[in-house]
Design a protein around this motif. Sequence first.
Motif, PDB file in Angstrom:
ATOM      1  N   CYS A   1      72.988  34.782 -59.000  1.00  0.00           N
ATOM      2  CA  CYS A   1      74.042  34.169 -59.153  1.00  0.00           C
ATOM      3  C   CYS A   1      74.606  33.037 -58.313  1.00  0.00           C
ATOM      4  CB  CYS A   1      75.331  35.249 -59.083  1.00  0.00           C
ATOM      5  SG  CYS A   1      75.270  36.509 -60.489  1.00  0.00           S
TER       6      CYS A   1
ATOM      7  N   PHE B   1      83.706  29.560 -60.851  1.00  0.00           N
ATOM      8  CA  PHE B   1      82.382  29.985 -62.305  1.00  0.00           C
ATOM      9  C   PHE B   1      81.416  30.416 -61.354  1.00  0.00           C
ATOM     10  CE2 PHE B   1      84.460  25.711 -63.408  1.00  0.00           C
ATOM     11  CZ  PHE B   1      84.865  26.083 -64.546  1.00  0.00           C
ATOM     12  N   ARG B   2      81.221  31.796 -62.476  1.00  0.00           N
ATOM     13  CA  ARG B   2      80.027  32.452 -61.655  1.00  0.00           C
ATOM     14  C   ARG B   2      78.726  32.039 -62.994  1.00  0.00           C
ATOM     15  NH1 ARG B   2      80.877  38.470 -60.875  1.00  0.00           N
ATOM     16  NH2 ARG B   2      81.419  38.349 -62.940  1.00  0.00           N
ATOM     17  N   LEU B   3      77.695  31.584 -62.247  1.00  0.00           N
ATOM     18  CA  LEU B   3      76.543  31.089 -62.961  1.00  0.00           C
ATOM     19  C   LEU B   3      75.605  32.110 -62.595  1.00  0.00           C
ATOM     20  CD1 LEU B   3      75.677  28.441 -64.727  1.00  0.00           C
ATOM     21  CD2 LEU B   3      74.331  27.859 -62.630  1.00  0.00           C
TER      22      LEU B   3
ATOM     23  N   CYS C   1      77.363  31.827 -68.218  1.00  0.00           N
ATOM     24  CA  CYS C   1      78.495  31.220 -67.015  1.00  0.00           C
ATOM     25  C   CYS C   1      79.700  31.998 -67.566  1.00  0.00           C
ATOM     26  CB  CYS C   1      78.698  29.621 -67.086  1.00  0.00           C
ATOM     27  SG  CYS C   1      80.125  29.265 -66.189  1.00  0.00           S
TER      28      CYS C   1
ATOM     29  N   THR D   1      84.061  32.319 -66.238  1.00  0.00           N
ATOM     30  CA  THR D   1      85.186  31.730 -65.837  1.00  0.00           C
ATOM     31  C   THR D   1      85.776  32.877 -65.162  1.00  0.00           C
ATOM     32  OG1 THR D   1      85.238  29.970 -67.083  1.00  0.00           O
ATOM     33  CG2 THR D   1      87.101  30.322 -66.020  1.00  0.00           C
TER      34      THR D   1
END
Length: 326
Positions: free
Chosen positions: A170, A189-191, A204, A206
């Motif tokens: 992540c 944001f978490r990718l 992804c 938010t």
Amino acid sequence: FGVRFKHGEMKLRAISFSSDSCYLPPLRCPAVCRLDPYDGFPESYLIHGGRTPNNEISSSLYLLTMDSRGCNRKLTLLCKEKELVAEVPGARYGHTMTMVQSRGKTACVLFGGRSYMPSGERTTESWNSVVDCPPQVFLFDLEFGCCSAHTLPELSDGQSFHLALAREDCVYFIGGHSLASDSRPPRLFRLRVELLQGSPLVSCETLDNGLSISSAIFTRTGPSHRYIILGGYQSDSQKRLECTAVILDEKGVHFEPLEAPNWTPDIIHSRTWFGGSSGEGSILLAVPTEGRPSQQDTHYFYQVNFQTEGENKEEERTIGCSQEST
């Protein structure tokens, strides 16, 4: 330069490059990513893009590694340009690069930044105008340099000078500045990157507890994924004088307010400041002198430590070095 601290003084020593190194151009605002030592390879750094003093924007990628460490602290570095293929990111600056690990494999994540307007849209008046790069995520492997571009609906606007912190598979994108709206929205944001056998899977999410900040500095405070964010800007004319602790764990990302140092008047009243991590829990800040014609090219340097008294390491022994300057 190599930088170290001894008895409250900052010591600089020029670093040489090995004879088989490529030329490293004078980049400004590149994305830099540290690679931890692995499989016998030394600590190394990836350097991508940047804006040169001639207002040229680069798309080159370099790998910087230690070639040798001789006597009397003489350090030699090896610099090699890495070629990228397939869906290669364009020239940019103000972006980020981070490393992710998934299913026993690693990849580099590149996101954000600014570049010049596309050539077909330029006019005489806007020839040197910069715009946000399209909000694509680029993945590339270091072994073959193969790139892939990913467009995600959650990332609808470009952003630059944000923070990117990674934990395993992540990456968290925090804050940043948007040229389109001239704002610093509290983005987070978490990718997630899954390095599958065929094509990677990128998703992804938010999150709603971000920070309104750009051009901030962060430092890691230990082997766990704990960081401290310092510096940066809340607006073009307002520096962010608060500090924030960031913890990345299995549940996500957590922010905690942290007591700020007692800033000096030079720091408080300066318009700009910059710097970087100088070790675990330590940040080196530089503040230019302002309003002093006799000191136009002078900077004040400060070391900010977030270690408790018991955690401070012993000051290293004095070693004679005729080529060092304070």
